[in-house]
Enzyme design. Structure first.
Site, PDB file in Angstrom:
ATOM      1  N   HIS A 114       0.844  -1.337   0.068  1.00 29.77           N
ATOM      2  CA  HIS A 114       0.008  -0.034   0.034  1.00 29.77           C
ATOM      3  C   HIS A 114       0.722   1.153   0.004  1.00 29.77           C
ATOM      4  O   HIS A 114       2.223   1.133  -0.015  1.00 29.77           O
ATOM      5  CB  HIS A 114      -0.900   0.067   1.133  1.00 29.77           C
ATOM      6  CG  HIS A 114      -0.342   0.094   2.436  1.00 29.77           C
ATOM      7  ND1 HIS A 114       0.580  -1.147   3.018  1.00 29.77           N
ATOM      8  CD2 HIS A 114      -0.597   1.193   3.642  1.00 29.77           C
ATOM      9  CE1 HIS A 114       0.854  -0.455   4.123  1.00 29.77           C
ATOM     10  NE2 HIS A 114       0.229   0.649   4.452  1.00 29.77           N
ATOM     11  N   HIS A 162       1.158   3.790   1.949  1.00 33.66           N
ATOM     12  CA  HIS A 162       1.526   4.588   3.244  1.00 33.66           C
ATOM     13  C   HIS A 162       3.279   4.821   3.059  1.00 33.66           C
ATOM     14  O   HIS A 162       3.843   3.935   2.674  1.00 33.66           O
ATOM     15  CB  HIS A 162       1.400   3.840   4.378  1.00 33.66           C
ATOM     16  CG  HIS A 162       0.056   4.138   5.010  1.00 33.66           C
ATOM     17  ND1 HIS A 162      -0.840   3.526   5.655  1.00 33.66           N
ATOM     18  CD2 HIS A 162      -0.789   5.458   4.857  1.00 33.66           C
ATOM     19  CE1 HIS A 162      -1.883   3.993   6.046  1.00 33.66           C
ATOM     20  NE2 HIS A 162      -2.128   5.006   5.630  1.00 33.66           N
ATOM     21  N   ASP A 220       5.614   4.841   5.165  1.00 32.35           N
ATOM     22  CA  ASP A 220       6.694   3.715   5.585  1.00 32.35           C
ATOM     23  C   ASP A 220       6.721   2.561   4.673  1.00 32.35           C
ATOM     24  O   ASP A 220       7.533   1.674   5.251  1.00 32.35           O
ATOM     25  CB  ASP A 220       6.155   3.440   7.267  1.00 32.35           C
ATOM     26  CG  ASP A 220       4.723   3.066   7.165  1.00 32.35           C
ATOM     27  OD1 ASP A 220       4.053   3.338   6.583  1.00 32.35           O
ATOM     28  OD2 ASP A 220       4.623   1.925   8.216  1.00 32.35           O
ATOM     29  N   HIS A 221       6.043   2.596   3.512  1.00 28.50           N
ATOM     30  CA  HIS A 221       6.213   1.233   2.946  1.00 28.50           C
ATOM     31  C   HIS A 221       6.778   1.512   1.581  1.00 28.50           C
ATOM     32  O   HIS A 221       6.920   0.529   0.888  1.00 28.50           O
ATOM     33  CB  HIS A 221       4.807   0.580   2.621  1.00 28.50           C
ATOM     34  CG  HIS A 221       4.303   0.055   4.340  1.00 28.50           C
ATOM     35  ND1 HIS A 221       4.387  -1.437   4.202  1.00 28.50           N
ATOM     36  CD2 HIS A 221       3.796   0.577   5.131  1.00 28.50           C
ATOM     37  CE1 HIS A 221       3.602  -1.436   5.466  1.00 28.50           C
ATOM     38  NE2 HIS A 221       3.790  -0.264   6.094  1.00 28.50           N
ATOM     39  N   HIS A 267      -7.371  -2.162   5.772  1.00 29.99           N
ATOM     40  CA  HIS A 267      -6.471  -1.241   6.492  1.00 29.99           C
ATOM     41  C   HIS A 267      -7.302   0.090   6.155  1.00 29.99           C
ATOM     42  O   HIS A 267      -8.578  -0.060   5.544  1.00 29.99           O
ATOM     43  CB  HIS A 267      -5.116  -1.391   5.736  1.00 29.99           C
ATOM     44  CG  HIS A 267      -4.120  -0.549   6.453  1.00 29.99           C
ATOM     45  ND1 HIS A 267      -3.936  -0.449   7.735  1.00 29.99           N
ATOM     46  CD2 HIS A 267      -3.089   0.211   5.645  1.00 29.99           C
ATOM     47  CE1 HIS A 267      -2.887   0.456   8.081  1.00 29.99           C
ATOM     48  NE2 HIS A 267      -2.332   0.862   6.962  1.00 29.99           N
ATOM     49  N   ASP A 286      -0.269  -4.095   5.719  1.00 30.82           N
ATOM     50  CA  ASP A 286      -0.873  -3.603   6.958  1.00 30.82           C
ATOM     51  C   ASP A 286      -2.589  -4.000   6.895  1.00 30.82           C
ATOM     52  O   ASP A 286      -3.167  -3.859   6.032  1.00 30.82           O
ATOM     53  CB  ASP A 286      -0.754  -2.152   7.122  1.00 30.82           C
ATOM     54  CG  ASP A 286       0.669  -1.583   7.313  1.00 30.82           C
ATOM     55  OD1 ASP A 286       1.648  -2.549   7.450  1.00 30.82           O
ATOM     56  OD2 ASP A 286       0.913  -0.439   7.638  1.00 30.82           O
ATOM     57  N   HIS A 330       6.189  -5.336  11.433  1.00 30.66           N
ATOM     58  CA  HIS A 330       5.673  -3.982  11.566  1.00 30.66           C
ATOM     59  C   HIS A 330       5.388  -3.787  13.044  1.00 30.66           C
ATOM     60  O   HIS A 330       4.202  -3.841  13.423  1.00 30.66           O
ATOM     61  CB  HIS A 330       4.370  -4.266  10.822  1.00 30.66           C
ATOM     62  CG  HIS A 330       3.797  -2.822  10.331  1.00 30.66           C
ATOM     63  ND1 HIS A 330       3.051  -2.186  11.162  1.00 30.66           N
ATOM     64  CD2 HIS A 330       4.063  -1.979   9.475  1.00 30.66           C
ATOM     65  CE1 HIS A 330       2.729  -0.751  10.374  1.00 30.66           C
ATOM     66  NE2 HIS A 330       3.347  -1.060   9.288  1.00 30.66           N
TER      67      HIS A 330
END
Ligand code: ZN
Length: 314
Positions: A63, A65, A67-68, A140, A211, A269
């Site tokens: 996805h 976000h 942090d990915h 998510h 996530d 995570h």
């Protein structure tokens, strides 16, 4: 096959855990590695390993976000600087193509190797003679995919002592027998493949989820998996936060694997609120499950040997 964790933290990096990135090493199988998510500074993490960015063949994004994905532009650029010429294919949700193209264009990053970005839907996203990769949407706070990588059955072992005894000449006929085809020798005798080969060998199945809160699609993707990588941002005591932010607890992850009849669980995570000293407490919350459960740490490596998972450190 080996699983190497480059980043195992949630949201923000900490001194112990970088943001998410997981590598599926397929060096023996196809001479390359695949990456799942690319959090910020993933290329820095790679510097501490033996991975060669030019061997990165496929990148699967769960996805969008930060942090990915914030490590993507840097890694794509460095792969080019380091002489990578082999093609790279990136898979991920809608919006990924625009973000990568704008970022590379604005920063005038010229990538010398051919690469393509495939914005995926649920279903089979890749298949060749060795592997099949399937994606499903998880639950998510934004669209997020989980992936499952299934290795197809491997050719059975060919018993050379038997083919020698039957007088099969060394060469292409042996390959045909190994591939399951019967052959006719020059003297007219038919040699059946099943006479000279063992049982077909089952390939592995690895499920790497993004996530998500506890959801049915995680279970479907993890069905009979040899290894499941599932987020466990929270623990039992912070269950409310998990529900609120669209994440899982370590118990949710274990429940998914139990229902799916999966064989090993690696939890990643992990929220920065948990210190190394808290990890045993987290593991104690899932001690009643009958399959091995690990909490991943940065640079931990898990090796698939003879149908079992062995943990190693880089
Ligand atoms: Zn997220």
């Amino acid at each position: 096959m080996q699983l190497l964790f480059l980043g195992t933290g949630a949201g923000m990096p900490s001194k112990q855990r970088n943001t998410t990135s997981t590598v599926l090493k397929l060096l023996e199988e196809r001479g390359t590695f695949w990456m799942f998510d690319c959090g910020e500074a993933t290329q820095h993490q790679i510097l501490h390993t033996s991975l060669k960015p030019r061997k990165l063949e496929k990148l699967f994004i769960t996805h969008l976000h930060g942090d990915h994905i914030y490590g993507l532009p840097g890694l794509l650029g460095s792969r080019s600087f380091l002489g990578g010429e082999e093609p790279l294919i990136i898979y991920g949700p809608t919006g990924l193509k625009n973000w990568i193209e704008v970022t590379l264009a604005v920063s005038r990053t010229h990538v010398k190797y051919p690469f393509s970005i495939i914005e995926i839907d649920e279903g089979i996203v890749f298949e060749d003679e060795q592997f099949i990769v399937e994606a499903k949407l998880l639950e998510h706070v934004m669209p997020c995919f989980g992936y499952t990588v299934k290795q197809k059955a491997l050719a059975p072992e060919l018993f050379i002592d038997k083919t020698d005894a039957l007088g099969v000449p060394r060469g292409p006929l042996l390959k045909q027998l190994k591939d399951g085809r019967d052959v006719v020798l020059s003297d007219g005798r038919v040699i059946k493949s099943e006479e000279v080969t063992g049982e077909p060998r089952k390939g592995f199945k690895v499920t790497i989820l993004g996530d998500t809160k506890y959801c049915e699609n995680s279970i479907t993707l993890s069905e009979d998996a040899d290894v499941v990588v599932h987020e466990g941002t929270f623990d039992v005591e912070t269950t409310e936060l998990a529900r609120l932010y669209g994440h899982s607890t370590i118990v949710d992850a274990a429940e998914v694997c139990q229902k799916a009849n999966a064989r090993h669980l690696i939890v990643n995570h992990i929220s920065a609120r948990f210190l190394s000293s808290d990890l045993n407490k987290m593991l104690a919350q899932v001690e009643d499950y009958r399959f091995p459960i690990y909490i991943a740490e940065d640079f931990a490596e898990y090796i698939w040997v003879d149908g079992d998972l062995v943990k190693q450190k880089v």
